[in-house]
Design a protein around this motif. Sequence first.
Motif, short mmCIF file in Angstrom:
data_model
loop_
_atom_site.label_atom_id
_atom_site.label_comp_id
_atom_site.label_asym_id
_atom_site.label_seq_id
_atom_site.Cartn_x
_atom_site.Cartn_y
_atom_site.Cartn_z
N ALA A 71 0.84 -1.21 0.00
CA ALA A 71 0.00 0.00 0.00
C ALA A 71 0.87 1.25 0.00
N ARG A 72 1.96 1.26 0.78
CA ARG A 72 2.87 2.41 0.76
C ARG A 72 3.53 2.56 -0.60
N GLU A 73 3.92 1.45 -1.20
CA GLU A 73 4.56 1.48 -2.51
C GLU A 73 3.61 2.01 -3.59
N VAL A 74 2.37 1.54 -3.59
CA VAL A 74 1.38 1.98 -4.57
C VAL A 74 1.04 3.45 -4.35
N PHE A 75 0.87 3.86 -3.10
CA PHE A 75 0.55 5.26 -2.81
C PHE A 75 1.65 6.19 -3.30
N THR A 76 2.90 5.81 -3.08
CA THR A 76 4.03 6.63 -3.55
C THR A 76 4.02 6.74 -5.06
N LEU A 78 1.41 6.37 -7.10
CA LEU A 78 0.26 7.18 -7.52
C LEU A 78 0.51 8.67 -7.28
N ARG A 79 1.09 8.98 -6.16
CA ARG A 79 1.37 10.38 -5.85
C ARG A 79 2.39 10.96 -6.83
N HIS A 80 3.40 10.17 -7.16
CA HIS A 80 4.41 10.62 -8.12
C HIS A 80 3.77 10.86 -9.49
N TYR A 82 0.66 11.59 -10.06
CA TYR A 82 -0.26 12.72 -9.96
C TYR A 82 0.50 14.05 -10.01
N LEU A 83 1.64 14.10 -9.34
CA LEU A 83 2.41 15.34 -9.27
C LEU A 83 3.25 15.58 -10.52
N ALA A 84 3.53 14.56 -11.31
CA ALA A 84 4.38 14.71 -12.49
C ALA A 84 3.82 15.70 -13.51
N PRO A 85 2.54 15.64 -13.91
CA PRO A 85 2.05 16.61 -14.91
C PRO A 85 2.01 18.05 -14.39
N THR A 86 1.91 18.25 -13.09
CA THR A 86 1.80 19.61 -12.57
C THR A 86 3.13 20.30 -12.45
#
Length: 87
Positions: A71-76, A78-80, A82-86
């Motif tokens: 879960a920590r690995e997937v969350f990291t 997903l967050r990466h 999500y933040l990449a296009p911004t």
Amino acid sequence: MCGVAPIPASSGKTTRHRLHRGGDRRANQALHTAVIVRLRYSDQARSYADRLRSEGKSMPEIIRCQKRYLAREVFTALRHDYLAPTT
């Protein structure tokens, strides 16, 4: 979020945790399936499970630990993503 947060479930001399029963049950099922597949096919996951088993942990406890790690690995990831296009 996925129901993998540890909750103290100790009684007497035993100190252990259980999974939180709330959260997204479908996501929890997906994590469970992924962990079972990892335990079957990944040498790294199997060696980690063998180490925990030698420490006296049961298979449900090993799966719980693996689910938290995943879960920590997937969350990291997903967050990466999500933040990449911004940036």
